[in-house]
Design an enzyme around this catalytic site. Structure first.
Site, PDB file in Angstrom:
ATOM      1  N   GLU A  62     -22.384 -15.992 -37.035  1.00 37.86           N
ATOM      2  CA  GLU A  62     -22.356 -17.443 -36.784  1.00 37.86           C
ATOM      3  C   GLU A  62     -21.102 -17.979 -36.222  1.00 37.86           C
ATOM      4  O   GLU A  62     -21.288 -19.006 -35.579  1.00 37.86           O
ATOM      5  CB  GLU A  62     -22.721 -18.166 -38.052  1.00 37.86           C
ATOM      6  N   ASP A  80     -27.849 -25.431 -27.799  1.00 29.98           N
ATOM      7  CA  ASP A  80     -28.818 -24.645 -28.029  1.00 29.98           C
ATOM      8  C   ASP A  80     -30.190 -25.582 -28.244  1.00 29.98           C
ATOM      9  O   ASP A  80     -31.364 -25.093 -28.995  1.00 29.98           O
ATOM     10  CB  ASP A  80     -28.840 -23.766 -29.379  1.00 29.98           C
ATOM     11  N   THR A  85     -24.490 -28.512 -34.612  1.00 26.42           N
ATOM     12  CA  THR A  85     -24.485 -27.669 -35.600  1.00 26.42           C
ATOM     13  C   THR A  85     -23.215 -27.692 -36.461  1.00 26.42           C
ATOM     14  O   THR A  85     -22.161 -27.793 -36.031  1.00 26.42           O
ATOM     15  CB  THR A  85     -24.554 -25.969 -34.913  1.00 26.42           C
TER      16      THR A  85
END
Length: 277
Positions: A62, A80, A85
């Site tokens: 990640e 994305d 995020t």
């Protein structure tokens, strides 16, 4: 942040779903029997050293680092289509889990630096929009992440939504420590959704092709199929997507026969080598 983000098309499950749709129709007696069975099993991935290892392996995919604790204040839009995020597990403004985290944190800590963004977070939930979040939300997140209370909240939500349900179900499926980790990583990456590209949907598809160990099947064969389905899901929308978190990490552990996820451990993600002694 790595190129990876949650791939499930549906948002994360609401708090009322407890992130455990697989047992929503079970009776209290059945759930009690499950609890008794799990209590009788070895801790597996839930053992402190293995849980630490799990966070390191996930962080390598990640965030391209083993230092998962260095990611509490991380926040960016990685393109994305899930909005921002952030944090130790990649909570996203577009997949409901970041909103739930801030709502639960605000309930316990009213007046925190993120609370004023709750109306905007509710508006952008399910989209990639930054409406109402820019320009201050990223700095507010980073500032809040310096507080132990918010760091603890991130870990609690990670465990509640991702780690605990994944490990519980893996144990009920008869999987060892590696299998428990594979479920956990799938829950993180694909999201706890029931659609074809969500964790529960992928598990359901795998069970149609092979029995789990608890059903008398081969652990290695079942996990091999589950990883195939995960890889296909990752490639479905983006054929050029890097799948090394499976190819040169989890599948390598499986083919090495390391079902207990014992250390020392060496793996590669995105061409970078990681080692845990």
């Amino acid at each position: 942040m790595s190129p990876d983000g949650k791939t499930d098309d549906s948002p994360a499950l609401s708090p009322s779903a407890s992130a455990q749709p697989y047992d929503k129709d079970k009776s209290a007696a059945e759930r009690k029997a499950d609890d008794k069975l799990i209590a009788s099993l070895p801790p597996g991935l839930a053992a402190p050293a293995k849980k630490e290892l799990a966070q390191q392996i996930v962080a390598s995919a990640e965030n391209s680092t083993l230092d998962w604790r260095g990611q509490y204040g991380y926040i960016e839009d990685i393109g994305d289509d899930k909005g921002y995020t952030a944090g130790i597990i990649g909570f996203c403004t577009g997949t409901h889990d970041l909103l739930t985290l801030v709502e639960r944190y605000t309930k316990d800590h009213p007046g925190n630096g993120l609370a004023r963004y709750l109306p905007a977070l509710r508006e952008v939930d399910g989209s990639d929009s930054h409406e109402g979040l820019d320009p201050g939300f990223t700095k507010a997140w980073q500032a809040e992440a310096r507080k132990k209370e918010f760091r603890d909240a991130q870990e609690t939500e990670r465990d509640r939504v991702y780690f605990d349900p994944a490990v519980r179900l893996a144990k009920l499926d008869g999987l060892g420590t590696l299998g428990q980790f594979i479920y956990y990583d799938a829950m993180v990456l694909h999201g706890p959704g029931t659609g074809p590209s969500g964790f529960y949907g992928l598990r359901e598809a795998a069970i149609k092709e092979a029995d789990t160990p608890s059903q008398g099947g081969s652990e290695k064969s079942y996990l091999d199929i589950f990883l195939d389905l995960r890889r296909d899901a990752m490639k479905a929308k983006r054929p050029d997507r890097d799948t090394t978190r499976i190819d040169t990490a989890q599948r390598q552990f499986l083919y090495d026969g390391n079902l207990s996820l014992k250390t020392p451990l060496t793996w590669q993600v995105y061409g970078e080598t990681f080692k845990v002694p």
